[in-house]
Scaffold this active site. Structure first.
Site, PDB file in Angstrom:
ATOM      1  N   GLU A 105       0.814  -1.227   0.000  1.00 12.13           N
ATOM      2  CA  GLU A 105       0.000   0.000   0.000  1.00 12.13           C
ATOM      3  C   GLU A 105       0.845   1.274   0.000  1.00 12.13           C
ATOM      4  O   GLU A 105       0.437   2.293  -0.534  1.00 12.13           O
ATOM      5  CB  GLU A 105      -0.968   0.010   1.190  1.00 12.13           C
TER       6      GLU A 105
ATOM      7  N   PHE B 147     -12.578  -6.851  13.254  1.00 15.70           N
ATOM      8  CA  PHE B 147     -11.462  -7.355  12.460  1.00 15.70           C
ATOM      9  C   PHE B 147     -11.029  -6.300  11.439  1.00 15.70           C
ATOM     10  O   PHE B 147     -11.852  -5.766  10.704  1.00 15.70           O
ATOM     11  CB  PHE B 147     -11.867  -8.654  11.744  1.00 15.70           C
ATOM     12  N   GLN B 148      -9.760  -6.003  11.408  1.00 16.76           N
ATOM     13  CA  GLN B 148      -9.174  -5.015  10.510  1.00 16.76           C
ATOM     14  C   GLN B 148      -9.786  -3.637  10.645  1.00 16.76           C
ATOM     15  O   GLN B 148      -9.894  -2.889   9.686  1.00 16.76           O
ATOM     16  CB  GLN B 148      -9.221  -5.498   9.051  1.00 16.76           C
TER      17      GLN B 148
ATOM     18  N   LYS C 254     -17.873  -0.272   4.889  1.00 22.55           N
ATOM     19  CA  LYS C 254     -18.222  -1.287   3.902  1.00 22.55           C
ATOM     20  C   LYS C 254     -19.722  -1.361   3.638  1.00 22.55           C
ATOM     21  O   LYS C 254     -20.150  -1.539   2.495  1.00 22.55           O
ATOM     22  CB  LYS C 254     -17.708  -2.652   4.375  1.00 22.55           C
TER      23      LYS C 254
ATOM     24  N   MET D 232      24.260   8.747   3.417  1.00 24.99           N
ATOM     25  CA  MET D 232      24.070  10.082   3.979  1.00 24.99           C
ATOM     26  C   MET D 232      24.230  10.077   5.492  1.00 24.99           C
ATOM     27  O   MET D 232      24.847  10.968   6.069  1.00 24.99           O
ATOM     28  CB  MET D 232      22.699  10.633   3.578  1.00 24.99           C
TER      29      MET D 232
END
Ligand SMILES: Cc1ncc(C[n+]2csc(CCOP(=O)(O)OP(=O)(O)O)c2C)c(N)n1
Ligand SMILES: [Mg+2]
Lengths: 161, 566
Positions: free
Chosen positions: B50, B112-113, B162, B480
């Protein structure tokens, strides 16, 4: 310097956390914060007391204004204004102190809002300094509990000449 | 009008907004949305992580100026996107991030999630929403696009439960968007423009200090007109590179921590600093008290909070850069008592001083006959792409060498994570840029450390035939950070040696890409030529001088005139 800033904002979920998140995320100081609906239920008014130098306060007002849900930001301490806080104090009030408690709260134009055999609950309103003075005087008599609001403030009406 | 599902309505709204490509990754909470996308012409790019989706949408937005769109699932999908969102936020990139959310009835139940992505992303989005009402679904999306691209642009996140995606609704008519509490100032105040122009007239040693705002507002032409008309030298921030042609005589290159000697000296000595779409960032100013201390300052920026945040300015102009620059140009064009060529001539002594600085300390490096110098790689890439490639970068020395040595002449051609400095940005951003411009050469200038942060996106590039080129400046170090350890930490090299790294040529092969390696200077040019002639994705592994540092360098907290030179 202490600044009292009045913020009108959309009354939507999460708006308050946008404001407090802004203060914590940018390291601005919050001395007190009060928020409630206005006459228009879709709009809330938030009064925040902060302090900082001119640059910081300028950033605070600009950053607040940048929030999409913020409608108006006024640093009311730039002008004449009235400010009020309210405090609820539960005082120990046994037989030998009851009269004294009543005398002191009378001086501060407070009133008793709840009574029991051993205590008085008292309400006092006024400027932050008046509230602090009241606490200082009541403390030796015996404070059991205090609940203090933050400051709310309103600019004074402009006087027509 | 007939009814449609929430997810169909979302897709229709994306189409209405003119979105042609989105970057996403599916999951339970967004199955409906991906399903609806199947029936749309929108090109739906399946990334491999993602973070890659958000960076790719970001890269797409940076090169096109359009709103980039990413679609992520709830919970881990959303949290994986946060680095990408913060990256876009710091650089003011217009984006809309759609996240799935658990059904409304479960919100707050540790479902969930479930994650409070609106809470998590609040400080790193321009604005965000949880849609809690079906009626508000499309109006909210429209508002999100409007906010993302108007004013100072930025990412806007919309969290979509959802159950709303499966509900039926009537698609609402398009209406003009008006948000009473959000009205950016676009037009400059004429009084301020007048004051600014008079200051410019009085200045003997003016400098234009130009940032990403000029690119975001597409005002390179107006900037070029002003600089050339009045002979004002230009320095650019990392985000401003390409806003003014890097090969032009008036360009002093980048300023700040790794800026050119010329740019930093000019800013220190100037009597008028004209800041355009730049925000006096700490990497630019060095020690604040000494930054442009001898100058008056004009500051053009669309965001009032940027003005007088770090440095007090004399003439603040809250405005879109394009509108302000146009107004300044017009002021000079229409004042009949001003002779433009006299004005331009007046700056000749100043330009000579500047020229002398460049002669004394040009941007340079010690080349070698055998060992590959990273700067040489960049210069050779520039030569063989004729300076026309879109360059994305990772973060670290590679990024600074790219900024210094790939002399950019075109705006929206340099795609880099400036504000957040996100390693792993360059490859997915390159994919996004390549999606926008399939026929352009897109090169990710990478470090061996950074490239491993989103290397999985090679598969995305392969799947969608995105022939991006990756040039790894491979020093085997987190270079760096190591440079700081070398200079300021007594050469105590804690955790900056990459003792184990993949064979990047084999790795390319594993992903179906072409892998090429150069270990000596004479191999650099053939590798670059072959890479540019290849239709496929190419990884170029340049084994560079391990000890090479980025110079000039202003040590943190020092004044910009206290540069360490090569
Ligand atoms: C995600 C992330 N983690 C850590 C850092 C800190 N950091 C900045 S530069 C750098 C080294 C990058 O190494 P490499 O990609 O090999 O580039 P080089 O400097 O060697 O060219 C690191 C670790 C960062 N910018 N981003
Ligand atoms: Mg490295």
């Amino acid at each position: 310097m202490k600044h009292t800033i009045s913020v009108l904002l959309q009354n939507k979920p999460g708006v308050l956390s946008r404001v407090t998140g802004l203060f914590s995320g940018r390291g601005f100081n919050i001395k007190s914060l009060c928020v409630a609906e206005t006459l228009d239920k879709g709009i809330s008014c938030l009064t925040v007391v902060s302090h900082g130098d001119e640059t910081i306060v300028e950033q605070i007002t600009k950053q607040l204004h940048k929030l999409i849900d913020v409608i108006k930001v006024t640093d009311i301490s730039e002008h004449e204004f009235v400010e009020r806080e309210m405090i609820l104090i539960r005082m120990k009030a046994e037989s030998h102190t009851r009269a004294e408690v009543l005398r002191v709260i009378d001086i501060f134009r407070g009133k008793v809002v709840d009574v029991s055999a051993k205590s008085y609950a008292v309400e006092i309103t006024g400027s932050a300094s008046k509230i602090t003075a009241a606490i200082d005087i009541l403390r030796p008599i015996g404070i059991k509990e205090i609940i203090r609001t933050g400051t709310i403030a309103m600019a004074r009406a402009t006087k027509t000449k | 009008m007939g009814k449609m599902s929430g997810s169909q309505a979302v897709v229709k709204c994306l189409e209405e907004e003119g979105i042609k490509t989105i970057f996403g990754y599916p999951g339970g909470a967004v199955i409906d949305l991906f399903d609806a996308l199947m029936d749309s012409d929108i090109n739906n790019v399946l990334v491999r992580h993602e973070q890659g989706a958000v960076h790719a949408a970001d890269g797409f937005a940076r090169v096109t100026g359009e709103v980039g769109v990413a679609l992520l699932t709830s919970g881990p999908g959303a949290t994986n996107g946060v680095t990408g969102i913060a990256t876009a936020y710091m650089d003011s990139i217009p984006m809309v991030i759609l996240t799935g959310q658990v059904p409304r009835a479960l919100i707050g139940n540790d479902a969930f999630q479930e994650v409070d992505i609106v809470g998590i992303s609040r400080p790193c989005t321009k604005h965000n929403y949880l849609v809690s009402d079906l009626d508000q679904l499309i109006p909210t999306l429209r508002e999100a696009f409007y906010i993302a691209k108007s004013g100072r642009p930025g990412p806007v996140l919309v969290d979509l439960p959802k159950d709303l995606m499966a509900s039926q609704l009537t698609y609402p008519e398009k209406k003009d968007i008006k948000i009473s509490s959000y009205q950016p100032t676009y037009k400059p105040h004429p009084v301020q423009i007048e004051r600014a122009c008079k200051k410019i007239m009085q200045a003997k040693k003016p400098v234009l200090y130009v940032g990403g705002g000029v690119i975001l507002s597409d005002s390179s032409n107006e900037l070029r007109e002003l600089a050339i008309k009045l002979n004002i030298p230009v320095t650019m921030t990392l985000m401003g590179l390409g806003a003014f042609p890097g090969t032009h005589d008036l360009s002093m290159g980048m300023l700040g921590m790794h800026g050119t000697y010329t740019a930093n000296m000019a800013v220190a000595e100037c009597d008028l600093l004209i800041a355009v779409g730049a925000r006096f960032d700490d990497r630019v100013t060095g020690k604040l008290e000494d930054f442009a201390a001898k100058s008056q300052k004009i500051h053009i920026d669309i965001d009032p909070t940027s003005i007088s945040k770090n440095v007090k300015v004399d003439v603040p102009i809250v405005s879109d850069c394009k509108k302000a620059l146009t107004a300044i140009n017009e002021w000079f064009d229409t004042k009949s008592d001003i002779n433009l060529s006299d004005e331009a001539d007046r700056h000749m002594p100043w330009l000579e001083t500047i020229h002398d600085w460049t002669v004394k300390h040009p941007l340079s490096y010690k080349d070698d006959d055998i060992i590959i110098k990273p700067q040489y790689v960049i210069e050779t890439l520039h030569k063989h792409t004729e300076g026309k490639a879109i360059i994305t970068t990772e973060v670290g020395q590679n990024q600074m060498w790219a900024a210094q040595f790939y002399k950019l002449d075109y705006h929206r051609h340099f795609v880099t994570s400036g504000g957040l400095g996100t390693m792993g940005f360059g490859l997915p951003a390159a994919i996004g840029a390549q999606m926008a411009f399939p026929d352009k050469t897109v090169i990710d200038i990478a470090g061996d450390g950074s490239i491993q942060m989103n290397i999985q996106e090679l598969a995305t590039a392969k799947q969608y035939n995105c022939p991006v080129k990756v040039a790894i400046l491979n020093n085997g170090y987190l270079g760096m950070v190591r440079q700081w350890q070398k200079l300021f930490y007594n050469k105590r090299y804690a955790s900056t040696t990459m003792d184990v790294a993949p064979d990047f040529v084999d790795l390319a092969k594993a992903y179906g890409a072409l892998g090429l390696r150069a270990t000596t200077k004479d191999e650099v040019e053939p590798v670059i030529k072959e890479a540019l002639a290849t239709d496929n994705i190419v990884i170029m592994d340049f084994k560079i001088e391990k000890e090479e540092g980025v110079y000039p360098m202003v040590p943190a907290g020092k004044a910009n005139t206290e540069m360490l030179l090569v």
